[in-house]
Design an enzyme around this catalytic site. Structure first.
Site, short mmCIF file in Angstrom:
data_model
loop_
_atom_site.label_atom_id
_atom_site.label_comp_id
_atom_site.label_asym_id
_atom_site.label_seq_id
_atom_site.Cartn_x
_atom_site.Cartn_y
_atom_site.Cartn_z
N GLU A 248 0.89 -1.18 0.00
CA GLU A 248 0.00 0.00 0.00
C GLU A 248 0.91 1.21 0.00
O GLU A 248 1.73 1.37 0.91
CB GLU A 248 -0.92 0.01 1.23
CG GLU A 248 -2.05 -1.00 1.17
CD GLU A 248 -3.02 -0.77 0.02
OE1 GLU A 248 -3.05 0.33 -0.55
OE2 GLU A 248 -3.72 -1.73 -0.34
N CYS A 282 -2.33 8.93 3.30
CA CYS A 282 -2.22 8.44 1.91
C CYS A 282 -3.49 8.75 1.14
O CYS A 282 -3.48 8.83 -0.07
CB CYS A 282 -1.95 6.95 1.93
SG CYS A 282 -3.07 6.06 3.00
#
Ligand code: NAD
Length: 481
Positions: A248, A282
């Protein structure tokens, strides 16, 4: 000194690092051990030795451990949130939300441990049956970033243990405090020795060891794209079998604001998505793609709202935006602000570093809003990872969609609109793993899949029951009685 946890014992590190409060750099939270490569290998060895026992543990044993961890994290929410805010700089309300989420994740996977599914199908061959079962993958290396110091470790450790794997966990060097506190809770939760191991330290010192060792069957990584690429390369090219891996990574998440959007909703989504957590998410809405008919009203309302946000000590209850995590990240943010100006963008608000707030020296930065930007500018193509957002003015919904999707990343994307038709259109066409309609691009539920597309992610989704895809290995058994 806080020590590493290897094979069921607390072990001194080969060196130590200070954990410093970004809201007040005079405040040293503590000394945390750094593991050597030999200690990282010991941790892998311990996890490998513990695997048969934990893989054979009953679902109820696993559920009980995870439930106990979730209960203790929840019970100590205030203390753990204070520590998280102190070491990472996340405003206390957000830090409390993060700790709550970590507790919920452990509870969720306690339930999942009791619901590991299988399938039984008729075969194409007479009399034969086909059974599809899920088995643990093996030893899992868990490597996490600094921006969610307890939630990301929770959403990797909990499913790893729920599905019968053993763990070597390396938290980010900037935030060992929350990781250590979680490890200490896990150390008392009833796990057999070696099932869970904590090795603190720098990625460049021990990261490679956690990837190269053939006893590590799987690697789950969250962090920057640059490190993610290295992790992937090592997992594929190491000696022996490749490691299964899941990455990720970064985002450059668009929030589209269409002419028919409710202005208050759009501004709230943009402010929350772009600046909460000091923009260090993020999923942050770093690109605000705004159509011409609402653009000027949106920018004026954003500037008004930004002027009301209190920047300050993360643990001060009045603070909305805490400091940037450290001096290096602050430099990166300021560099990008300079780049944006050189590229011809207008700094409509903020962007100044503050040497101190309320007399405290810290890494403070006023939230920055750029206007007059194009999607080709570096500030709109590269992840900045700070409280910096750009407005990109577009003609209409068609251009908005094209700009939103014109990025290497694909983690989260949002649209603010009051049109059902437009909501359905963007929901279908946005190229992202997560789509938000009239909601900030950041801020997700703990029981559903999380992850992105394109350069943001690689491998199966995290969280929810979809986590089983990574943390289990499917076996197909043909049985002829
Ligand atoms: P980073 O890549 O610098 O570090 C992440 C982790 O990798 C740390 O634990 C670090 O020690 C370790 N590491 C560094 N070098 C390594 C190596 N050679 N081998 C193995 N491990 C190594 O990232 P960061 O600065 O801690 O975190 C910020 C980044 O994380 C941002 O890009 C952000 O978008 C991303 N992030 C992504 C998600 C997501 O789910 N997509 C969530 C949070 C953060």
């Amino acid at each position: 000194m806080r020590r590493n946890y290897i094979g069921g014992k607390w072990i001194e590190g080969s060196s130590a690092g200070e954990n410093i409060n970004p809201s007040d750099t005079r405040d040293v939270i503590g000394l945390y051990a750094r593991a050597s490569q030999a200690q990282a290998l010991d941790a892998i060895g311990a996890a490998h030795a513990a695997l048969p026992k934990w893989a054979a543990a009953t679902p109820q044993q696993r559920a009980d451990v995870l439930d106990a961890v979730g209960s203790e994290v929840a019970a100590r929410k205030a203390e753990l949130a204070d520590l998280l805010a102190r070491e990472e700089g996340k405003a206390l309300a957000d830090a409390t939300g993060e700790v709550t989420r970590a507790a919920q994740i452990f509870k969720f996977f306690a339930g999942e441990a009791l619901r590991i599914p299988g399938e039984l199908l008729a075969s194409t061959r007479p009399g034969m049956s086909v059974e599809i079962t899920r088995e643990p993958v093996g030893v899992v290396s868990i490597i996490t970033p600094w921006n969610f110091p307890i939630a990301i470790p929770a959403w990797k450790i909990a499913p790893a243990l729920a599905y019968g794997n053993t763990v070597v966990f390396k938290p980010a060097e900037l935030v060992p405090g929350s990781a250590w506190a979680l490890a200490e809770i896990l150390s008392r939760a009833g796990l057999p020795a070696g099932t869970f191991n904590l090795v603190m330290g720098r990625g460049r010192d021990i990261g490679d060891t956690l990837l190269q060792d053939p006893r590590v069957a799987a690697v789950t990584f969250t962090g920057s794209e640059a490190t993610g690429r290295k992790v992937a390369a090592t997992c594929v090219t190491r000696r022996g079998a490749m490691a299964k891996f899941q990455l990720e990574m970064g985002g450059k998440n668009p929030l589209v604001v269409l002419d028919d959007a409710d202005l208050d909703v759009a501004v709230s989504c943009a402010v929350n998505g772009a600046y909460f957590g000091t923009g260090q998410r993020c999923t942050a809405s770093s690109r605000l793609v705004v159509s011409a008919g609402i653009h000027d009203r949106f920018v004026a309302a954003m500037v008004d709202r930004l002027a009301t946000l209190k920047v300050g000590d993360a643990r001060n209850p009045g603070t909305v935006i805490g400091p940037v995590v450290d001096a290096q990240q602050l430099r990166q943010d300021l560099d990008y602000i300079a780049i944006g100006r050189e590229e011809g963008a207008t700094l409509a608000f903020g962007g100044q570093a503050l040497q101190s707030v309320d007399g405290q020296p810290g890494h403070y930065l006023q939230p920055a809003l750029f206007t007059g930007t194009s999607n080709a500018m570096r500030i709109n193509r590269e992840e900045i990872f700070g409280p910096v957002a750009s407005v990109i003015r577009v003609r209409d919904a068609d251009e908005a969609l094209a700009v939103a999707n014109d990025t290497e990343f694909g983690l989260s994307a949002g649209v603010c609109t009051t049109s059902l038709r437009m909501a359905a259109h963007f929901k279908r066409e946005l190229q992202a793993g997560m789509v938000m309609v009239n909601a900030p691009t950041a801020g997700v539920d703990a029981h559903v899949p999380f992850g992105g597309r394109k350069g943001s992610s690689y491998g199966p989704r995290e969280q929810g029951r979809h986590a089983a895809e990574f943390y289990t290995s499917v076996k197909t058994t043909y049985l002829q009685p």
